[in-house]
Design a protein around this motif. Structure first.
Motif, PDB file in Angstrom:
ATOM      1  N   ASN A 114       9.344  12.032  56.957  1.00  0.00           N
ATOM      2  CA  ASN A 114       9.237  10.730  57.630  1.00  0.00           C
ATOM      3  C   ASN A 114       9.955   9.674  56.790  1.00  0.00           C
ATOM      4  O   ASN A 114       9.482   9.317  55.712  1.00  0.00           O
ATOM      5  CB  ASN A 114       7.767  10.332  57.805  1.00  0.00           C
ATOM      6  CG  ASN A 114       7.000  11.330  58.655  1.00  0.00           C
ATOM      7  OD1 ASN A 114       7.438  11.692  59.734  1.00  0.00           O
ATOM      8  ND2 ASN A 114       5.851  11.773  58.161  1.00  0.00           N
ATOM      9  N   LEU A 115      11.089   9.193  57.270  1.00  0.00           N
ATOM     10  CA  LEU A 115      11.871   8.184  56.573  1.00  0.00           C
ATOM     11  C   LEU A 115      11.724   6.860  57.321  1.00  0.00           C
ATOM     12  O   LEU A 115      12.068   6.763  58.501  1.00  0.00           O
ATOM     13  CB  LEU A 115      13.343   8.599  56.503  1.00  0.00           C
ATOM     14  CG  LEU A 115      13.606   9.944  55.812  1.00  0.00           C
ATOM     15  CD1 LEU A 115      15.091  10.270  55.829  1.00  0.00           C
ATOM     16  CD2 LEU A 115      13.081   9.934  54.380  1.00  0.00           C
ATOM     17  N   THR A 117      12.187   2.577  57.580  1.00  0.00           N
ATOM     18  CA  THR A 117      12.853   1.325  57.209  1.00  0.00           C
ATOM     19  C   THR A 117      12.012   0.182  57.757  1.00  0.00           C
ATOM     20  O   THR A 117      11.825   0.063  58.970  1.00  0.00           O
ATOM     21  CB  THR A 117      14.273   1.237  57.788  1.00  0.00           C
ATOM     22  OG1 THR A 117      15.056   2.317  57.280  1.00  0.00           O
ATOM     23  CG2 THR A 117      14.927  -0.078  57.404  1.00  0.00           C
ATOM     24  N   THR A 123      12.922   0.667  52.275  1.00  0.00           N
ATOM     25  CA  THR A 123      12.998   2.006  52.845  1.00  0.00           C
ATOM     26  C   THR A 123      12.140   2.981  52.050  1.00  0.00           C
ATOM     27  O   THR A 123      11.606   2.655  50.978  1.00  0.00           O
ATOM     28  CB  THR A 123      14.455   2.524  52.851  1.00  0.00           C
ATOM     29  OG1 THR A 123      14.838   2.849  51.502  1.00  0.00           O
ATOM     30  CG2 THR A 123      15.409   1.486  53.405  1.00  0.00           C
ATOM     31  N   THR A 166      11.984  12.602  61.042  1.00  0.00           N
ATOM     32  CA  THR A 166      11.812  11.444  61.922  1.00  0.00           C
ATOM     33  C   THR A 166      12.236  10.177  61.191  1.00  0.00           C
ATOM     34  O   THR A 166      11.801   9.941  60.056  1.00  0.00           O
ATOM     35  CB  THR A 166      10.348  11.299  62.374  1.00  0.00           C
ATOM     36  OG1 THR A 166       9.907  12.527  62.955  1.00  0.00           O
ATOM     37  CG2 THR A 166      10.223  10.187  63.407  1.00  0.00           C
ATOM     38  N   LEU A 167      13.098   9.391  61.821  1.00  0.00           N
ATOM     39  CA  LEU A 167      13.552   8.119  61.271  1.00  0.00           C
ATOM     40  C   LEU A 167      12.855   6.990  62.008  1.00  0.00           C
ATOM     41  O   LEU A 167      13.023   6.836  63.227  1.00  0.00           O
ATOM     42  CB  LEU A 167      15.073   7.986  61.407  1.00  0.00           C
ATOM     43  CG  LEU A 167      15.924   9.132  60.852  1.00  0.00           C
ATOM     44  CD1 LEU A 167      17.402   8.835  61.050  1.00  0.00           C
ATOM     45  CD2 LEU A 167      15.624   9.368  59.373  1.00  0.00           C
ATOM     46  N   ASP A 169      12.563   2.996  62.369  1.00  0.00           N
ATOM     47  CA  ASP A 169      13.230   1.732  62.059  1.00  0.00           C
ATOM     48  C   ASP A 169      12.400   0.599  62.631  1.00  0.00           C
ATOM     49  O   ASP A 169      12.421   0.333  63.836  1.00  0.00           O
ATOM     50  CB  ASP A 169      14.646   1.710  62.656  1.00  0.00           C
ATOM     51  CG  ASP A 169      15.464   0.533  62.139  1.00  0.00           C
ATOM     52  OD1 ASP A 169      14.850  -0.450  61.676  1.00  0.00           O
ATOM     53  OD2 ASP A 169      16.704   0.582  62.211  1.00  0.00           O
ATOM     54  N   GLU A 175      12.866   4.950  67.146  1.00  0.00           N
ATOM     55  CA  GLU A 175      12.465   6.178  66.468  1.00  0.00           C
ATOM     56  C   GLU A 175      13.426   7.287  66.879  1.00  0.00           C
ATOM     57  O   GLU A 175      13.701   7.477  68.067  1.00  0.00           O
ATOM     58  CB  GLU A 175      11.031   6.537  66.855  1.00  0.00           C
ATOM     59  CG  GLU A 175      10.501   7.804  66.232  1.00  0.00           C
ATOM     60  CD  GLU A 175       9.066   8.089  66.649  1.00  0.00           C
ATOM     61  OE1 GLU A 175       8.765   9.260  66.949  1.00  0.00           O
ATOM     62  OE2 GLU A 175       8.262   7.128  66.682  1.00  0.00           O
TER      63      GLU A 175
END
Length: 606
Positions: A114-115, A117, A123, A166-167, A169, A175
């Motif tokens: 899980n990244l 921002t 981040t 999963t990004l 933002d 997502e």
């Protein structure tokens, strides 16, 4: 046979004894705190191993652990950056006696990444390795004991399956989810290159993406630098919004990531995407409050027309949903989230049928202001140079620019850029302007600019002014027959003038054209909003010169000429009433001169 049998039984017994010794005496969980502490010291983050480490015996001796997680920074959601459902490591026996770990194969299943921002720009990578950079040199424990060093860890290979990345933002509330089909790493040890390959797919709202790559990866002993060399990536994207429904992109590059300085350097050896080739270097400082990018790229031939969607039918009724978008002011304040220095060269660029060659561009984005420091290119046998600025730091963007053309073949330029054909010659042109708002209608209304132009050895197409003069002269004599089918073209040796633009109108107060037969001077305007022309000019015939016919009887007569119509279809018309008045005035002058001569002759020359 009995001897061989007992020998085999003895060997099996020794192996079983070793296994029993290792599994009963060698407690794997003694390493668990050391691993957790090592990760904490080198990353500043918590590594949690929820389940005890255990031994596996089939198909080989190995270590199994489960429910492993690595945290995101504090107050991030999701709280975990990395989670592993299960990990199994096949280990070598002999190094364990010296308390060294050598892993023949590491299998990871159920890896979740899980990244995040955040809206303020932070981040999941922020703060990594900061504690390791600040910590003092490790000292030997007072009791003389030693711990297992990570430098002693060797991994024969890694295989990762069932992975989801999963990004998140929070800036855009978007997502994106990527499914990693496989990721394999060959024999791995710190400070050495290892083979790496992967394959993944992604399903995004408006496109499907697949990617496959391979290369060699190295992590240094301090866990502070990651290098990927000989990286080859093949991508394919499919979606309705893409040119021809899909794009393939192939990449060959080398990548270096410095976790201590939070920077990366990408050397792009070759990029081929949608028929465009490029190479260059990109450096990124992602740890700064405002990420900084420096890119130096060289492109081959770029045909942007092939990447643009088909032109819309201008007569068709506009889409009611898309119409309001053209009235919404673009908000460029997001440019403040990134600083960039950009240097680009290109062999050629084609856009809207306009072709430029040998591009050299130098630009900078800083604090929301994009500055085009210089742009130089070859344009239809001439040179284009420009500089510009767009200030996107405010809600309504402002701009200014300075542009010049030198020695450009203007007929080719006009046909390529606007599909109009009314002027030829070698053109010099300069313009400097500024404005506010990036909406097309407001650009036309708010633009303030001034400049000048000159065209040498050219022609006006769509009008033959000498023929018009001859025809008008014949009609004055009572000859109303057609004057011929000469080409509608007026040659000139020079065409010059200056202009200023304000309130959507370009005013040209000093148009001056010289040709072998005529002289043309005057003033006029061009309405940028409705693209209409309104010029009032005076044409005079040079009696001592011949060319394109000749009309010596009108030498010295000022002939009014009007230019109306539109940019694409200008209309030219002589003011015949004005021509008649000029002719009458000229004849009156002649009669006065003759009468004066006769009177002088009658009175004996007095």
């Amino acid at each position: 046979m009995k001897a061989i049998k007992w020998l085999l039984l003895s060997f099996v017994g020794v192996v079983l004894a070793l296994v029993a010794y290792i599994t009963l005496v060698f407690d794997l969980n003694d390493f668990k705190p050391q691993i957790v502490d090592a990760v904490k010291e080198n990353t500043g983050r918590e590594l949690v191993i929820a389940q005890d480490l255990s031994w596996t015996f089939f198909p080989s001796l190995g270590i199994e652990l489960g429910k492993v997680s690595f945290a995101n920074p504090q107050n991030f959601k999701p709280a975990q950056m990395i989670q592993v459902n299960q990990a199994v490591a096949d280990i070598a026996l002999m190094p364990l006696f010296s308390k060294q770990i050598e892993i023949d194969q590491l299998n990871l299943d159920g890896l979740t990444v899980n990244l995040v921002t955040l809206a303020d720009g932070r981040t999941s990578f922020d703060g990594l390795n900061q504690q390791a950079a600040d910590k003092p040199q490790e000292k030997e424990k007072k009791d003389g004991s030693t711990s297992v060093s990570l430098e002693g860890v060797r991994i024969g290979g890694i295989n990762i399956t069932n992975t989801k990345v999963t990004l998140f933002d929070n800036k855009t509330n978007q997502e994106q989810v990527f499914s990693l089909e496989k990721l394999t790493l060959g024999a791995f040890s710190l400070g050495q290159f290892s083979d790496l390959s992967y394959r993944f797919n992604a399903s995004l709202p408006d496109m499907a993406l697949s990617s496959e790559g391979r290369g060699k990866v190295k992590v240094d002993n301090a866990l502070s630098k990651v290098s990927i060399s000989e990286l080859t990536i093949n991508n394919q994207a499919k979606g309705k919004a893409l040119p021809k429904g899909s794009i393939n992109a192939d990449l060959t590059a080398n990548l270096d990531i410095n976790l201590t300085n939070q920077s990366l350097s990408l050397v792009l050896e070759k990029l081929v995407a949608a028929g465009i080739q490029a190479s260059g270097e990109v450096n990124v400082k992602y740890g700064a409050k405002v990420p900084q990018i420096a890119a130096n790229l060289a492109f081959g031939e770029i045909d942007l027309d092939s990447l643009l969607p088909p032109a819309q039918d201008t007569k068709a009724k506009p889409d009611a949903q898309s119409e309001p978008d053209s009235k919404v002011e673009p908000d460029l304040r997001a440019m403040k989230a990134l600083d960039m220095d950009l240097a680009i060269t290109a062999k050629s660029i084609k856009v809207a049928k306009l072709v430029t060659k040998n591009w050299q561009l130098d630009a900078q984005l800083k604090q929301g202001v994009f500055t085009l420091k210089s742009l130089n290119a070859d344009l239809y046998e001439g040179k284009l140079s420009a500089n510009a600025l767009i200030n996107g730091s405010q809600r309504v963007a402002s701009y200014r620019f300075n542009k010049s053309l030198k020695g450009v073949k203007v007929r080719q330029l006009l046909k390529g850029a606007a599909d109009v054909d009314f002027l030829s010659g070698e053109a010099n042109f300069s313009i400097a302007g500024s404005g506010r708002s990036l909406l097309v209608d407001k650009i036309k209304q708010n633009l303030k600019a001034k400049g000048d132009f000159s065209v040498a050895d050219g022609s006006l197409y769509g009008v033959n002014i000498p023929q018009m003069i001859r025809s008008a002269s014949a009609k004055l004599k009572g000859d109303f027959s057609e004057s011929g089918n000469d080409e509608k073209k007026t040659d000139f040796s020079s065409l010059t003038g200056s202009f200023h633009i304000s309130n959507g109108v370009a005013n040209n107060p000093d148009l001056n054209m010289l040709s072998p037969l005529i002289r043309l001077v005057g003033a006029g305007s061009a309405n940028i909003i409705d693209e209409s022309l309104d010029y009032k000019l005076k044409t005079s015939v040079v009696g001592s010169l011949q060319g394109q016919g000749g009309a010596g009887e009108l030498a010295g007569v000022d002939i009014p000429l009007k230019i109306t119509g539109s940019f694409s279809e200008p209309k030219f018309a002589l003011d015949t009433s004005g021509l008649l008045d000029s002719k009458i005035e000229k004849e009156k002058d002649k009669l006065k001169d003759k009468l004066k001569d006769k009177l002088l002759e009658k009175f004996g020359g007095f």
